[in-house]
Design an enzyme around this catalytic site. Structure first.
Site, mmCIF file in Angstrom:
data_model
loop_
_atom_site.group_PDB
_atom_site.id
_atom_site.type_symbol
_atom_site.label_atom_id
_atom_site.label_comp_id
_atom_site.label_asym_id
_atom_site.label_seq_id
_atom_site.Cartn_x
_atom_site.Cartn_y
_atom_site.Cartn_z
ATOM 1 N N GLU A 473 -33.176 -18.351 25.343
ATOM 2 C CA GLU A 473 -33.439 -17.054 25.961
ATOM 3 C C GLU A 473 -34.552 -16.308 25.240
ATOM 4 O O GLU A 473 -35.320 -15.564 25.862
ATOM 5 C CB GLU A 473 -32.162 -16.215 26.007
ATOM 6 C CG GLU A 473 -31.045 -16.822 26.845
ATOM 7 C CD GLU A 473 -31.468 -17.159 28.270
ATOM 8 O OE1 GLU A 473 -32.392 -16.510 28.795
ATOM 9 O OE2 GLU A 473 -30.873 -18.083 28.861
ATOM 10 N N HIS A 476 -37.820 -17.365 26.645
ATOM 11 C CA HIS A 476 -38.141 -16.568 27.825
ATOM 12 C C HIS A 476 -38.671 -15.194 27.412
ATOM 13 O O HIS A 476 -39.636 -14.679 27.993
ATOM 14 C CB HIS A 476 -36.891 -16.365 28.682
ATOM 15 C CG HIS A 476 -36.523 -17.513 29.553
ATOM 16 N ND1 HIS A 476 -37.423 -18.139 30.407
ATOM 17 C CD2 HIS A 476 -35.333 -18.143 29.741
ATOM 18 C CE1 HIS A 476 -36.801 -19.102 31.072
ATOM 19 N NE2 HIS A 476 -35.529 -19.126 30.680
#
Length: 685
Positions: A473, A476
């Site tokens: 994550e 991202h």
């Protein structure tokens, strides 16, 4: 959180506080008022562009459209934070009310014939496009194509029908997601002392904490992935593993108000109608036409090339696990609820590796520091904590992100712990995207995870899977934070779905780089780095169960593709799922990673619909991309990192994804890199 506090002087930090205040303090009623005001403002802006008397130009049409709706975007993003992380019945009711309204609003814009005429005129103005910047040309082309794919060229009757379909889909997506959350919140299993056999102390502590959150005196198992997966790995109680696994895999498939079966059937039917209106035979063909893959056949070819060796590996592994079970006196076929338990026993037997031994080395704080360290070594970023902010939950942490020269890059927030009212899973999103229009703006990016929260005063310890999720994550997040483009529609993660997972999956590789493990995977009590022999076992264990991991994922991706190719006029999603798995020869002891009734990637929005394959497509890229650092002989090779920053992490959607990748790598990706990463083949000597 650190006591460090910034003095609030600069415009970006003041704006950051204001955005957080929106997400932290607004009630459902205030959000509803803000939504309707912002929709009215946006409608007026669009009308002014559509009805303008001046000849269409990039400035008065494309750029004006790009700048419109700023307040609506802001309200929507702030609302999404609360709806995903801290929902209430009132917020869920507003979701059900406002999302169809938003769908109608955006359909009216996309289907406005006058507006489309102006966009088309600019897109086809050869002279103006020749003089425009590359990003202006890119924005124009993307906007024109989006409107065509939204149905702008249809006649009025079909435009109206398409708007009806989109509005209904928005209602169904919301209901599907809320039903999953309802099932996850409703189910729990109270555990007595006799039910804890085999569970390590850290897991028992997390289960007790989950019990306290539900006002229960003892340990409680919930459907939080950070609880149920280790329970399935380590619980000696086969009966409890079976009960928990059944609840986990039947989310969204329970008779009653949270039953997702009729919802997903209607979604598939409407998607088929939508695709046909837009001139495509199937929804999969429509969706993939605008992705790197381009066609269902391309996707299926990749998936089947991976499926065959993965299934063979899984079959061989199943025989080994069956033998382990039989040696313990289990006289029945290996069940899906058993796989993780006996795979853990196999790891211990073959590699002398107990994954629980990793937990003291993977504290949440150290893994956050590790991710920040990698970002610093690759891209020169530093992260300084900010406190005393109006944040939506006390557990949320915030950092100010600085470039190597000390200037502001953006802001990053992390919401790491599971709690009631929070959507399961992990994701990245933005409160504010980066762009350079007007005064420009720095990005505000956040990560959401669902790690088990420890008792007060105890450190949060992660599994290897949790630590990998954190790195994923954060990859991202870097894609959003490092964005360096002119327009918000091209910013950060606004790329094709089968390219968006490259920055996240690539970043996972640095978690197990020896330099990072030595520095950050230190024992929570002694401070000593992870022993070399344990590191070696960790690396060996990563591919020991690769057949299982690949089968459960690839089966989900193939079922997703089949659902959107074979839905027809009256789809039966569960029958399509069963037929797809029969045709694949799905191993009986493995269940697809996301069964259809809780397949949120596919049915709670359009993002990954007919696109769950994207993780595998991107894995071809991330495997090949990380090998570039191996070829350079340094996981932090400066020139390779600079190319990666320029052509991937900062580039957004400024060019086609395949062109960006070629610019970074200097060639097309090597598909064999994926098989090497998963342990199915080796690099030739």
């Amino acid at each position: 959180m650190s006591a460090f506090t910034y003095e609030i002087h600069d415009r970006n930090t003041e704006e950051f506080r204001r955005l957080l205040s929106m997400s932290a303090k607004k009630s459902a009623g205030n959000f509803e008022q803000a939504f309707f005001r912002a929709i009215e403002d946006h409608a007026r802006e669009i009308a002014a562009i559509s009805e303008a008397r001046e000849a269409p130009s990039f400035t008065n049409t494309i750029r004006a459209l790009e700048a419109s709706g700023a307040s609506l975007s802001e309200v929507s993003r702030a609302f999404a934070v609360l709806a995903g992380t801290s929902t209430t019945p009132e917020l869920q009711a507003l979701e059900r009310k406002i999302y169809p309204v938003l769908s109608r609003h955006f359909s009216a814009i996309s289907l406005d014939p006058k507006l489309f005429g102006r966009v088309e005129a600019v897109a086809k103005n050869v002279n103006e496009m020749a003089e425009a910047s590359p990003q202006a040309r890119r924005l124009t082309a993307r906007m024109y194509k989006r409107m065509m794919r939204a149905g702008a060229m249809l006649d009025k009757a079909d435009r109206d029908r398409l708007a009806d379909i989109e509005a209904r889909l928005s209602e169904l997506f919301t209901a599907f997601a809320q039903n999953i959350l309802a099932d996850e919140n409703a189910w729990f299993l109270e555990l007595g002392d006799d039910d804890l056999a085999g569970l390590p102390a850290w897991l028992v502590s997390s289960l007790q904490n989950a019990g306290a959150e539900r006002d229960k005196a003892g340990a409680v198992l919930t459907l939080s992935r950070s609880l149920i997966v280790p329970f399935l790995q380590m619980s000696e109680r086969a009966d409890l593993r079976s009960v928990a696994f059944e609840a986990w895999t039947r989310r969204g498939e329970n008779v009653g108000p949270s039953d997702n079966r009729p919802i997903m059937a209607e979604i598939l039917k409407l998607r088929t109608l939508k695709a046909r209106l837009l001139g495509f035979e199937t929804y999969a063909a429509f969706k993939l036409e605008d992705q790197m893959a381009k066609s269902p056949d391309q996707v299926r070819d990749l998936l089947m090339r991976v499926w065959k060796p993965a299934r063979a590996r899984a079959a061989a592994d199943a025989a080994i696990l069956q033998s382990i079970a039989e040696n313990e006196g289990v006289n029945r076929p290996l069940a899906p609820a058993d796989w993780r338990y006996y795979a853990e026993k196999r790891r211990r037997a073959e590699l002398d590796f107990d994954e629980t031994a990793l937990k003291p080395y993977f504290s949440l704080d150290r893994m956050i520091a590790a991710a920040f360290d990698v970002a610093n070594r690759l891209f020169g970023l530093t992260f300084e904590p900010v406190s005393n902010l109006p944040i939506w939950n006390d557990d949320v942490r915030a950092w100010r992100v600085l470039r190597a020269d000390g200037t502001l890059q953006g802001f990053f927030l992390g919401d790491y712990f599971a709690r009631s009212g929070k959507r399961s899973g992990a994701w990245m999103s933005v409160l504010r995207p980066q762009h350079k229009m007007g005064e420009g703006q720095t990005p505000v990016v956040y990560n959401v995870c669902n790690f088990s929260k420890p008792h007060a005063g105890e450190p949060a310890l992660l599994s290897l899977t949790d630590a990998t999720t954190l790195f994923h994550e954060f990859g991202h997040a870097l894609h959003g934070l490092l964005s360096d483009v002119d327009f918000p529609s091209l910013s950060g993660t606004s790329v094709s779905r089968d390219f968006v997972e490259l920055p996240s999956q690539l970043f996972e590789h640095w978690l197990t780089v020896p330099e990072i493990l030595d520095r950050h995977a230190t024992h929570i009590e002694t401070g000593e780095p992870m022993p070399r022999e344990l590191v070696a076992k960790l690396l060996a264990a990563r591919t020991l169960d690769a057949g299982f991991d690949t089968v459960e994922y690839t089966a989900s991706a193939i079922v997703d593709l089949d659902l959107h190719e074979n839905a027809g006029d009256n789809p039966n999603p569960l029958e399509i799922e069963r037929e797809s798995l029969r045709n694949l020869g799905m191993p009986e002891a493995i269940v697809m990673r996301h069964r259809t009734p809780h397949f949120a990637h596919v049915f709670s929005g359009e993002g990954y619909s007919a696109g769950y394959y994207s993780y595998l497509w991107s894995e071809v890229l991330d495997s090949d991309a990380f090998e570039a650092f191996g070829e350079a002989g340094d996981p932090f090779h400066v020139e390779t990192a600079e190319r990666l920053l320029r052509h991937v992490y900062s580039a957004g959607d400024s060019e086609d994804a395949d062109a960006l990748y070629r610019s970074f790598r200097g060639r097309e990706p090597d598909p064999a890199a994926l098989m090497r990463k998963r342990g199915f083949s080796h690099r030739a000597a």
